[in-house]
Scaffold this motif. Structure first.
Motif, PDB file in Angstrom:
ATOM      1  N   SER A 115       8.925  -1.347   5.153  1.00  0.00           N
ATOM      2  CA  SER A 115       8.290  -0.469   6.134  1.00  0.00           C
ATOM      3  C   SER A 115       7.386   0.555   5.457  1.00  0.00           C
ATOM      4  CB  SER A 115       9.368   0.237   6.967  1.00  0.00           C
ATOM      5  OG  SER A 115       8.802   1.205   7.820  1.00  0.00           O
ATOM      6  N   LEU A 116       7.836   1.129   4.340  1.00  0.00           N
ATOM      7  CA  LEU A 116       7.042   2.129   3.625  1.00  0.00           C
ATOM      8  C   LEU A 116       5.776   1.522   3.030  1.00  0.00           C
ATOM      9  CD1 LEU A 116       9.904   4.034   1.762  1.00  0.00           C
ATOM     10  CD2 LEU A 116       8.621   4.829   3.755  1.00  0.00           C
ATOM     11  N   LEU A 117       5.827   0.250   2.675  1.00  0.00           N
ATOM     12  CA  LEU A 117       4.694  -0.415   2.023  1.00  0.00           C
ATOM     13  C   LEU A 117       3.763  -1.098   3.009  1.00  0.00           C
ATOM     14  CD1 LEU A 117       6.741  -2.075  -0.852  1.00  0.00           C
ATOM     15  CD2 LEU A 117       5.111  -0.197  -1.135  1.00  0.00           C
ATOM     16  N   TYR A 118       4.211  -1.297   4.232  1.00  0.00           N
ATOM     17  CA  TYR A 118       3.548  -2.194   5.178  1.00  0.00           C
ATOM     18  C   TYR A 118       2.086  -1.837   5.435  1.00  0.00           C
ATOM     19  CZ  TYR A 118       2.433  -4.593   9.555  1.00  0.00           C
ATOM     20  OH  TYR A 118       1.831  -5.357  10.515  1.00  0.00           O
ATOM     21  N   SER A 119       1.789  -0.591   5.724  1.00  0.00           N
ATOM     22  CA  SER A 119       0.448  -0.228   6.189  1.00  0.00           C
ATOM     23  C   SER A 119      -0.423   0.403   5.110  1.00  0.00           C
ATOM     24  CB  SER A 119       0.558   0.740   7.375  1.00  0.00           C
ATOM     25  OG  SER A 119       1.182   1.962   6.972  1.00  0.00           O
ATOM     26  N   LEU A 120       0.020   0.390   3.857  1.00  0.00           N
ATOM     27  CA  LEU A 120      -0.728   1.065   2.797  1.00  0.00           C
ATOM     28  C   LEU A 120      -1.969   0.274   2.391  1.00  0.00           C
ATOM     29  CD1 LEU A 120       2.188   2.114   0.411  1.00  0.00           C
ATOM     30  CD2 LEU A 120       0.984   3.575   2.048  1.00  0.00           C
ATOM     31  N   THR A 121      -3.070   0.992   2.169  1.00  0.00           N
ATOM     32  CA  THR A 121      -4.256   0.374   1.592  1.00  0.00           C
ATOM     33  C   THR A 121      -4.086   0.321   0.077  1.00  0.00           C
ATOM     34  OG1 THR A 121      -5.438   2.463   1.275  1.00  0.00           O
ATOM     35  CG2 THR A 121      -5.632   1.403   3.442  1.00  0.00           C
ATOM     36  N   GLY A 225       0.413   4.331   8.999  1.00  0.00           N
ATOM     37  CA  GLY A 225      -0.515   5.418   8.741  1.00  0.00           C
ATOM     38  C   GLY A 225       0.135   6.697   8.270  1.00  0.00           C
ATOM     39  N   TYR A 226       1.436   6.632   7.932  1.00  0.00           N
ATOM     40  CA  TYR A 226       2.167   7.851   7.572  1.00  0.00           C
ATOM     41  C   TYR A 226       1.577   8.542   6.343  1.00  0.00           C
ATOM     42  CZ  TYR A 226       4.411   5.509   3.615  1.00  0.00           C
ATOM     43  OH  TYR A 226       4.643   4.875   2.428  1.00  0.00           O
ATOM     44  N   PHE A 227       1.047   7.760   5.406  1.00  0.00           N
ATOM     45  CA  PHE A 227       0.570   8.343   4.145  1.00  0.00           C
ATOM     46  C   PHE A 227      -0.578   9.326   4.389  1.00  0.00           C
ATOM     47  CE2 PHE A 227      -2.086   8.414   0.353  1.00  0.00           C
ATOM     48  CZ  PHE A 227      -1.153   8.648  -0.645  1.00  0.00           C
ATOM     49  N   ARG A 231      -0.640  13.606   3.898  1.00  0.00           N
ATOM     50  CA  ARG A 231      -1.592  14.324   3.051  1.00  0.00           C
ATOM     51  C   ARG A 231      -2.460  15.285   3.854  1.00  0.00           C
ATOM     52  NH1 ARG A 231      -4.962  10.977  -1.183  1.00  0.00           N
ATOM     53  NH2 ARG A 231      -5.971  10.382   0.766  1.00  0.00           N
ATOM     54  N   THR A 232      -2.889  14.829   5.031  1.00  0.00           N
ATOM     55  CA  THR A 232      -3.742  15.682   5.859  1.00  0.00           C
ATOM     56  C   THR A 232      -2.988  16.919   6.332  1.00  0.00           C
ATOM     57  OG1 THR A 232      -4.998  13.753   6.611  1.00  0.00           O
ATOM     58  CG2 THR A 232      -5.163  15.760   7.937  1.00  0.00           C
ATOM     59  N   PHE A 233      -1.762  16.735   6.807  1.00  0.00           N
ATOM     60  CA  PHE A 233      -0.973  17.858   7.319  1.00  0.00           C
ATOM     61  C   PHE A 233      -0.664  18.867   6.212  1.00  0.00           C
ATOM     62  CE2 PHE A 233       3.083  19.689   9.036  1.00  0.00           C
ATOM     63  CZ  PHE A 233       2.539  20.266  10.162  1.00  0.00           C
ATOM     64  N   ALA A 234      -0.457  18.374   5.004  1.00  0.00           N
ATOM     65  CA  ALA A 234      -0.124  19.261   3.891  1.00  0.00           C
ATOM     66  C   ALA A 234      -1.287  20.173   3.505  1.00  0.00           C
ATOM     67  CB  ALA A 234       0.307  18.440   2.677  1.00  0.00           C
ATOM     68  N   LEU A 314       7.254  10.879  11.711  1.00  0.00           N
ATOM     69  CA  LEU A 314       6.721   9.737  10.966  1.00  0.00           C
ATOM     70  C   LEU A 314       7.814   8.798  10.458  1.00  0.00           C
ATOM     71  CD1 LEU A 314       3.936  11.474   8.833  1.00  0.00           C
ATOM     72  CD2 LEU A 314       3.729  10.304  11.041  1.00  0.00           C
ATOM     73  N   PHE A 315       9.073   9.259  10.504  1.00  0.00           N
ATOM     74  CA  PHE A 315      10.180   8.442  10.006  1.00  0.00           C
ATOM     75  C   PHE A 315      11.305   8.410  11.027  1.00  0.00           C
ATOM     76  CE2 PHE A 315       8.050  10.454   6.398  1.00  0.00           C
ATOM     77  CZ  PHE A 315       7.611   9.330   5.710  1.00  0.00           C
ATOM     78  N   GLN A 316      11.842   7.225  11.222  1.00  0.00           N
ATOM     79  CA  GLN A 316      12.915   7.038  12.186  1.00  0.00           C
ATOM     80  C   GLN A 316      14.147   6.468  11.490  1.00  0.00           C
ATOM     81  OE1 GLN A 316      14.670   7.769  14.693  1.00  0.00           O
ATOM     82  NE2 GLN A 316      13.584   6.843  16.425  1.00  0.00           N
ATOM     83  N   HIS A 317      15.304   7.000  11.837  1.00  0.00           N
ATOM     84  CA  HIS A 317      16.568   6.482  11.297  1.00  0.00           C
ATOM     85  C   HIS A 317      16.953   5.226  12.063  1.00  0.00           C
ATOM     86  CE1 HIS A 317      21.022   6.280  11.007  1.00  0.00           C
ATOM     87  NE2 HIS A 317      20.768   6.579   9.747  1.00  0.00           N
TER      88      HIS A 317
END
Length: 489
Positions: A115-121, A225-227, A231-234, A314-317
């Motif tokens: 899940s963490l890797l799925y949408s990364l460019t 799109g979590y990544f 970064r934007t929110f930070a 952005l994260f669900q248990h």
């Protein structure tokens, strides 16, 4: 304007890296100065940090933990991280910490990492580090987790995007002497105490890897799109925060600046026997900003200034079985919302056929019309999906994406993309020195699935196209899911 926004984000990240580099250089100069003083003193001052090195030869600086964990004095190498898999990646924007333990029931680790890797460019993959901390001292189990990760994510391990580390066999104290507090059983007190030690170890290991550190667990899914959202929110709004929250559940999705991790981890270690880690984090805020002479409302207002909440989460248990033996947890973040499990497109009219058996309502027809995803029971060799066009059409591009954010492991592998051309001149060439790789029944192989995705353009010489098909070349171990079907004319 999006390009300007991206440029601004990169400049802010670069500025933060510059500040961190300056801080690191100052720290190095201080260490050199202290060593110089020590070399010229009969009685050198007592150090406030303990330095060990990972297998990769990089220093692992720790606060003086001997006061909080005196058993460590018996084994000087007890703070030595065991780097099982890793390329020593540093200088990234975001570090994700994923602690994992041996569970009696189901393991969710592979699904979480998928899940963490799925949408990364590809660019995002270069700017991220995921550290899996196997919080166990059983070397065989640690090795089995590393083997599973290497098998499922070979490219990510090779590139350094994924690391696997574990603690020394001497890291954990004797848990049998813990005092039961707050009505918790001895097993629960041990579980929460060990969790404090696990998170602290992981934070300290990650402190020099990047700019931001996000604490996760091994049973979560991430929103696509979590990544970029992180970064934007930070880089927006107030910069006075101690941490940002990307989930409302416990400690999941808490993000810190890496420069703050030693201070935070030391606080956790100081009280690791006393309270759960989310309580300790709240107490840390209280210590920093609350005035004992003022009321609770004022305290809460001051604490709110040090944390910012991002919505939607952005994260669900997703885990049902807790790492605490026998505990079921039905925790769900209501702010997470619904995931988009498929991408809809308008495709040309076609007669659809398949040898694959679909599961429940997830049929090929619904997926082709953009109403659902196609989910098929385990494919075997020679299984196929056929798109037969009533009239030959000109196809400029095709895209087939398998798996989705929640079922990322159900992908098509060793599956070819083939077309049936209506070009009569090409048909006359087939079988007599044609440069194309031929299949059966006149079909020509034009592509294949790689990492669960098949995409490309169709050469003009093959146009127009009468049919397109996907053919499974070998038996699969898992089900297969198509979350995106695009045939662009």
């Amino acid at each position: 304007m999006p390009d300007l926004q991206t440029l601004n984000e990169h400049l802010l990240v670069a500025e933060e890296l510059g500040r961190q580099l300056s801080s690191d250089l100052s720290s190095i100069l201080d260490q050199l100065r202290n060593r110089s003083i020590a070399a010229n003193c009969t009685h050198p001052p007592s150090p406030t940090t303990t330095s060990t090195e990972t297998r990769g030869g990089q220093p692992f600086l720790q606060p003086n933990m001997y006061v909080y964990m005196p058993h460590l004095r018996q084994h000087p190498d007890s703070l030595q991280p065991n780097v099982v898999l890793g390329q020593g990646r540093r200088g990234v924007s975001v570090v994700l910490g994923v602690p994992t333990v041996k569970r009696e029931k189901q393991s969710y680790l592979v699904s979480t990492l998928s899940s963490l890797l799925y949408s990364l460019t590809s660019l995002q993959q270069q700017d991220l580090l995921i550290i899996v901390f196997v919080a166990e001292t059983d070397s065989e189990y640690v090795g089995s987790v590393a083997k599973t990760i290497r098998k499922n994510f070979p490219k990510e391990v090779q590139s350094g995007l994924l690391e696997v580390v574990s603690p020394s066999q001497y890291y954990y104290p004797d848990f049998s002497s813990l005092t039961e507090t707050f009505g918790d059983s001895k097993d629960r007190v041990k579980w929460r105490t060990k969790q404090n030690l696990d998170f602290s170890f992981l934070m300290l290991y990650a402190q020099d890897k990047g700019i931001y550190y996000v604490q996760l667990e091994d049973d979560v899914v991430a929103k696509a799109g979590y990544f970029n959202d992180i970064r934007t929110f930070a880089t927006q709004g107030s910069k006075q925060w101690l941490y940002l929250e990307f989930s409302q559940l416990g400690f999941i999705g808490k993000m810190f600046r890496t420069r703050d991790l030693p201070m935070i981890a030391e606080f956790f270690l100081m009280f690791h026997r006393d309270k759960p880690i989310d309580w300790l984090l709240d107490h840390f805020l209280w210590v920093k900003v609350c005035n004992p002479e003022k009321d609770t409302r004022n305290c809460n207002e001051q604490k709110a200034l040090l944390k910012r909440r991002y919505r939607p989460s952005l994260f669900q248990h997703v885990g049902l079985h807790s790492s605490l033996a026998g505990k079921l947890q039905h925790l769900k973040d209501k702010d997470f919302g619904k995931q988009s499990l498929y991408q809809a497109h308008i495709n040309p009219a076609a007669d659809l056929r398949s040898s694959l058996q679909h599961y429940q309502q997830h049929s090929l027809g619904r997926a082709y019309r953009g109403e659902d995803f196609f989910w098929a029971i385990t494919p075997i060799q020679h299984d196929y999906i056929l798109f037969n066009f009533s009239q030959p059409i000109h196809i400029s591009r095709y895209l087939f994406r398998s798996g989705n954010i929640e079922t990322s492991g159900d992908k098509f592998n060793n599956t070819t993309v083939e077309v049936l051309s209506s070009n009569t001149s090409l048909q006359n060439q087939q079988g007599s020195g044609s440069s194309f790789k031929e299949s059966d029944k006149g079909f020509i192989i034009i592509g294949a699935f790689e990492d669960g995705v098949a995409e490309g353009r169709i050469e003009e010489v093959l146009q127009p196209i009468s049919a397109l098909r996907l053919v499974v070349q070998s038996d699969a171990d898992v089900w297969a899911l198509l979350s995106e079907i695009l045939i662009q004319v």
